[in-house]
Enzyme design. Structure first.
Site, short mmCIF file in Angstrom:
data_model
loop_
_atom_site.label_atom_id
_atom_site.label_comp_id
_atom_site.label_asym_id
_atom_site.label_seq_id
_atom_site.Cartn_x
_atom_site.Cartn_y
_atom_site.Cartn_z
N ARG A 65 0.83 -1.21 0.00
CA ARG A 65 0.00 0.00 0.00
C ARG A 65 0.86 1.26 0.00
O ARG A 65 0.56 2.24 -0.69
CB ARG A 65 -0.93 -0.02 1.22
N HIS A 69 0.63 4.16 -2.83
CA HIS A 69 0.33 5.55 -2.49
C HIS A 69 1.46 6.48 -2.90
O HIS A 69 1.22 7.66 -3.19
CB HIS A 69 0.04 5.68 -1.00
N ASN A 97 -3.67 9.09 3.77
CA ASN A 97 -2.51 8.44 4.40
C ASN A 97 -2.51 8.55 5.92
O ASN A 97 -1.94 7.69 6.60
CB ASN A 97 -1.21 9.07 3.89
N HIS A 193 -5.69 -6.51 -2.31
CA HIS A 193 -6.59 -6.58 -1.16
C HIS A 193 -6.83 -8.01 -0.70
O HIS A 193 -7.67 -8.26 0.16
CB HIS A 193 -7.92 -5.88 -1.48
#
Length: 319
Positions: A65, A69, A97, A193
């Protein structure tokens, strides 16, 4: 005077060729290894990552992740790792975040070890790209070749336009397309995920909405730890079946209307991506292959190369 159609076509062809050449030149500046400048770099990163994931299995999801990001905001330049300073408004405190992105310390630890043996050589952006690959492998995911040579940004962007857990399918497709990732890439990357957890406030509306696209028993299970009015930060696994293993159960869950986030379930909701979800649910090999391919593309979004950017000594601060 209006140009003739053939002239327009020729101009478009030249422009496309120029853009492709520019892109290939940018990518060509990334290279396969640090063999000559820091030959043990990949082993050092791998050792730190394996230790971190063995200590906390969830860290694999956190590193994936963190990488996502970073790359979705001004490219894969480690801008997300910069702390607040008089000249930098940190991405760490941006809403998508804040209080949820993790793994900074793992990247910093790997960078610290690298600085001991080859100071000023390996960028934080490369460390993050390699660490993401290594973390995925530790929990059963595929491997892929990470090209190297990214440099680190000297700025961050507090304005962050990331895909949202509440996005519909069209919005997801366009968001990924804006980064050069096609629909199949988007569905494959969403398969990350299969790991990790989400906070209650991100799926509360979905489990209390009496919707037709969610399994009733699944919704009831998720309500136990996600009250209607409280517990915003309570966590639930994105994959109820195998939350700490990289597999294709994420897609099997979608077939059963057991996607935790709205942006998960829209991938299998009668739309253009249903057939891709079904393919990945049937074939773990297909999912892993496409995931690896998409991760390569993700890791090469707008890298800083050549004389652009710097090699930070510490990932959280400028030199």
């Amino acid at each position: 005077m209006t140009p003739k159609p053939c002239a327009i076509s020729l101009w478009l062809l030249i422009l496309r060729h120029a853009l492709q050449l520019s892109f290939s030149q940018c990518q060509a500046q990334l290279s396969p290894t640090y063999d000559n400048t820091c030959p043990n770099a990949l082993n050092i990163i791998r050792t730190v990552v394996r230790q971190a994931v063995s200590t906390e299995r969830r860290m694999a999801a956190s590193l994936v992740r963190l990488h996502f990001h970073d790359c979705f905001v001004q490219g894969c330049d480690a801008s997300i790792l910069l702390d607040e300073s008089p000249t930098i408004m940190s991405e760490k405190t941006a809403l998508p975040n804040l209080g949820s992105v993790r793994g900074y310390d793992v990247i910093e630890a790997a960078k610290g070890e690298l600085e001991k043996v080859c100071p000023g050589i390996v960028s934080c952006a490369d460390v993050l790209s390699v660490a993401t690959r290594d973390a995925t492998v530790v929990v059963g995911g595929p491997s892929w070749t990470v090209k190297l040579g990214r440099r680190d940004s000297t700025m961050a962007s507090h304005t962050i336009d990331l895909p949202s857990p509440f996005d519909n399918l069209d919005r997801l497709i366009s968001s990924f397309a804006s980064k050069g990732l096609n629909t199949r890439d988007m569905v494959a990357l969403s398969g990350a995920h299969t790991l990790g957890q989400a906070q209650c406030f991100l799926f509360r509306d979905r489990i209390y909405g009496n919707r037709t696209d969610i399994d009733a028993g699944f919704a009831n299970t998720r309500r136990r730890n996600c009250p209607k009015e409280t517990g915003n930060g309570n966590l639930a696994p994105l994959d109820l079946v195998t939350p700490n293993s990289f597999d294709n159960n994420y897609y099997k869950n979608l077939l059963q209307k057991k996607g935790l986030l709205q942006s998960d379930q829209v991938l299998f909701s009668g739309g253009a991506t249903d057939n891709i979800v079904s393919e990945y649910a049937r074939s773990p090999q297909a999912f892993q292959a496409y995931f690896a391919s998409a991760m390569v593309k993700l890791s090469e979004i707008q890298p800083l190369t050549g004389q652009n950017g710097i090699i930070r000594k510490v990932c959280s601060a400028l030199n």
